[in-house]
Design a protein around this motif. Structure first.
Motif, short mmCIF file in Angstrom:
data_model
loop_
_atom_site.label_atom_id
_atom_site.label_comp_id
_atom_site.label_asym_id
_atom_site.label_seq_id
_atom_site.Cartn_x
_atom_site.Cartn_y
_atom_site.Cartn_z
N LEU A 1 -15.18 23.29 6.53
CA LEU A 1 -13.95 22.50 6.66
C LEU A 1 -14.26 21.06 7.02
O LEU A 1 -13.73 20.11 6.42
N SER B 1 -4.66 24.36 4.04
CA SER B 1 -4.31 23.12 3.36
C SER B 1 -3.66 22.14 4.36
O SER B 1 -3.94 20.93 4.34
N VAL C 1 -6.09 20.18 6.69
CA VAL C 1 -6.74 19.02 6.06
C VAL C 1 -5.79 17.81 6.11
O VAL C 1 -6.20 16.69 6.43
N GLN C 2 -4.50 18.08 5.85
CA GLN C 2 -3.52 16.98 5.93
C GLN C 2 -3.46 16.41 7.36
O GLN C 2 -3.34 15.21 7.55
N HIS D 1 -15.69 18.92 4.26
CA HIS D 1 -14.62 18.54 3.33
C HIS D 1 -13.81 17.37 3.88
O HIS D 1 -13.54 16.39 3.19
N ILE D 2 -13.45 17.47 5.15
CA ILE D 2 -12.67 16.40 5.77
C ILE D 2 -13.49 15.10 5.83
O ILE D 2 -12.98 14.02 5.53
N SER E 1 -10.30 29.60 11.16
CA SER E 1 -11.49 28.77 11.16
C SER E 1 -12.76 29.55 11.50
O SER E 1 -13.31 29.42 12.58
#
Lengths: 239, 434
Positions: B100, B65, B68-69, B103-104, B94
């Motif tokens: 990932l 989480s 992603v931030q 999503h980003i 990863s």
């Protein structure tokens, strides 16, 4: 560079690596006596010797970085330069726990595998007891065999009682003479000039001096869109 | 030169166009349509490390989480690139970079997502071709990838490979990957992978323009040679080595890039890693970072912070100190296209990393952009983007949009599976490859 064996006067560079911990230490004392002997014998033969001392004790602060990350600090880098440029090396270690000191072994383990190829090396060791007499020949000699250095036939070991024995001086002179002859022979230079490619190297190895890249290899052909030969053929990954 | 196949651009010619199209005009705005002379960003190895100050090890869920931030913050503060590593063992998370990164990409507008690195050894190049082409479509081209070998020996056998063959494996796999993105139908046979007959990697790359590839290497000339041969980018990890190593490798790559006709040596595409910890003053930076440095994976418990700062690109200090150190890189690698910083490793907690990004994006990178652009040779091309590659391939023409023929049950018989490949349709053996 210096002249190979010839009658014309030459100046030889001699690196003296000493892993003694105190200053002065018996290891440094022994290494320096050997260096002086090399100088004296050279003078008799009409040559000169320039000595460069590498006291490993002074490299201790840089050792953690060198061991853990392969990063060589300024003193390490200077030692590598001196070794690379030397015509011969005296390598002296105190014996601890039946082995050359960890500082001594660590130093040579950090160096590039090809830095000392064909380099004449005189092995010297000191100890508190004669029971350690074979450490130089059984342990230090194999280290330099791995590094493909040219260890001189006579190694010099001095335990406490040897310092009062005139025989030590005899062994020092014998070993020093052997070292000088190998330095004069030009063997190392010939290996480097004509036989260097027979040894395995990495880009930037040999203390940063190994900078040639062989483009005529199976791997380079593969890098440029070629195919590998069938498995089992010679010259697989490297030589 | 690489084989010129149907539908494939000649790299030399394309580079020429590309270099001309993208050279920065003096006084041009720094950012228009995502084109910048030089891209700045962050790269993460995805380690989950105990915070040595709080003693807390984040859970996998927390760290995933957090990353992603971090990526969203990178875009917010004006950075161009976010890169994630690939690992298949704890304490890393990863294993699936494209998931990932997709999503980003969906949560950002401008950021380029990439890898540091994608394992070209233990991954099947067919899966790399498929997964990254998919990412390219979903991100609308805001992606590229960096290839690396991976140096953890036990990982290789988990994927049926052997680290002793790591280098030939990497080279052979990339030769295949390169073709899979450029030829609709591939017949291939090599040493390390089962042969392919009439294979089509789907989806075809976005606009039929392959993702840009960076080849990452520390000291392997064969990797630099492969990057140069194909006209791809070369990325020097840079962070564990004295500058002489980086300088030599980049120099060799540039020379070979020119040799293969992709442009002059200074037009080769170079990226560098870096590592920074920034605070208002150098004293604060050293005090705050030291506990993390001292216990960091890889170099912790070894060199002192001061030694490591002196011997490697690590910069720990005020914004000005980080700027000064980074400005020095171009003096030994030449003008380059991408600078990534490692900012999130060794257990640094999320708020601390986000602060770092604020300082990096707010105070360091704007100055670096200005200063480096002022010093930049006008013939050096801008950092490659999907838009610039499309422009290089098609000019002002419409990009190819492959539309498949109806399913015929297999891909081996008949010609190209795409409607626009008229010539190949007549051949019973598929497209000629060479």
């Amino acid at each position: 560079m210096t002249d190979p064996a010839s009658s014309s006067p030459a100046t030889y560079r001699l690196a003296v690596v000493n892993a003694g911990i105190s200053d002065p230490s018996s290891t440094k004392l022994l290494a320096d006596r050997i260096a002086n002997a090399v100088g004296d014998i050279a003078a008799e033969r009409g040559h000169r010797v320039r000595v460069h001392s590498i006291d490993l004790r002074e490299l201790l602060p840089e050792l953690p970085a060198a061991l853990s990350s392969g990063l060589l600090g300024e003193r390490f880098a200077a030692a590598v330069d001196a070794l690379r440029g030397a015509d011969g090396v005296i390598a002296g270690a105190p014996v601890y726990k039946a082995a050359p000191s960890a500082l001594f072994s660590s130093f040579f383990q950090v160096l590039d595998n090809d830095l000392l190829i064909a380099k004449p090396i005189l092995l010297a060791a000191t100890a508190g007891t004669a029971r350690h007499a074979l450490v130089a020949d059984e342990q230090m000699r194999s280290l330099f065999a791995y590094l493909r250095s040219l260890s001189v036939p006579t190694s010099v070991f001095a335990s406490t009682e040897d310092w009062q024995d005139k025989a030590l001086k005899g062994r020092i002179d014998r070993a020093a003479f052997e070292l000088l002859l190998l330095m004069e022979s030009g063997f190392e230079r010939e290996v480097r000039d004509s036989g260097w490619r027979r040894y395995q190297h990495e880009y930037g190895s040999a203390g940063g001096s190994e900078l040639s890249i062989d483009l005529d290899t199976d791997l380079m052909r593969l890098a440029t869109g070629g195919a590998l030969r069938p498995e089992g053929s010679i010259d697989d990954a490297d030589d | 030169m690489p084989p010129s196949a149907a539908g494939m651009i000649d790299p030399a010619a394309a580079f020429h166009v590309y270099a001309n199209a993208c050279t920065t005009r003096p006084g041009a705005p720094v950012q228009s349509e995502g084109v910048v002379p030089m891209q700045f960003g962050v790269f993460s190895v995805s380690d989950i490390t105990r915070d040595p100050v709080s003693g807390v090890t984040p859970s996998e869920a927390e760290r995933i989480s957090d990353i992603v931030q971090i990526a969203l913050k990178a875009e917010e503060v004006g950075l161009d690139v976010f890169a994630i590593g690939e690992h298949h063992n704890p304490p890393f998370f990863s294993s699936s970079p494209t998931t990932l990164l997709a999503h980003i990409a969906a949560l950002t507008k401008r950021l380029i997502v990439t890898t540091s690195t994608t394992l070209i050894t233990t991954n099947d190049p067919v899966r790399i071709a498929e997964e990254y082409a998919m990412l390219q479509h979903l991100s609308k081209g805001r992606m590229d990838l960096m290839l690396g070998r991976g140096n953890t020996a036990p990982v290789y056998p988990w994927f049926g490979q052997d680290i002793r063959q790591g280098l030939p494996l990497a080279l052979e796999h990339y030769n295949l990957l390169h073709r899979l993105w450029r030829e609709d139908v591939v017949d291939w046979e090599g040493r390390f992978r089962t042969p392919l007959q009439g294979f089509t990697s789907t989806p075809r790359p976005l606009d039929d323009v392959p993702p840009f590839v960076w080849h990452g290497s520390i000291r392997t000339p064969e990797i630099a040679e492969q990057a140069a041969y194909y006209g791809d980018g070369f990325f020097a990890n840079h962070i564990f080595w004295p500058k002489e190593h980086t300088q030599r490798m980049v120099g060799f790559y540039r020379e070979r890039f020119e040799h293969y006709g992709h442009g002059t040596a200074k037009q080769a595409i170079v990226g560098l890693g870096g590592q920074a910890y920034i605070a208002k003053t150098s004293q604060d930076a050293r005090r705050e970072f030291r506990p993390y440095f001292d216990e960091a994976p890889v170099y912790g418990h070894g060199p002192s912070l001061e030694e490591f700062t002196q011997m490697t690109p690590l910069a720990v200090g005020s914004p000005q100190e980080v700027i000064d150190k980074t400005l020095g890189f171009r003096e030994y690698v030449g003008d380059y296209q991408r600078q990534l910083f490692l900012v999130d490793h060794a257990g640094l907690p999320l708020p601390r990393v986000l602060d770092q990004l604020e300082l990096l994006g707010g105070e360091v990178v704007p100055v670096l952009r200005r200063e480096l652009e002022a010093r930049r040779d006008p013939e050096v091309p801008d950092a490659p983007t999907h838009a610039s590659l499309v422009k290089a391939k098609y000019g002002d023409a419409e990009p190819r949009q492959p539309r498949p023929n109806a399913n015929r049950g297999d891909n081996v018989t008949g010609g190209s599976p795409y409607q626009d490949s008229v010539a190949a349709a007549a051949s019973p053996f598929g497209e000629e490859l060479d």
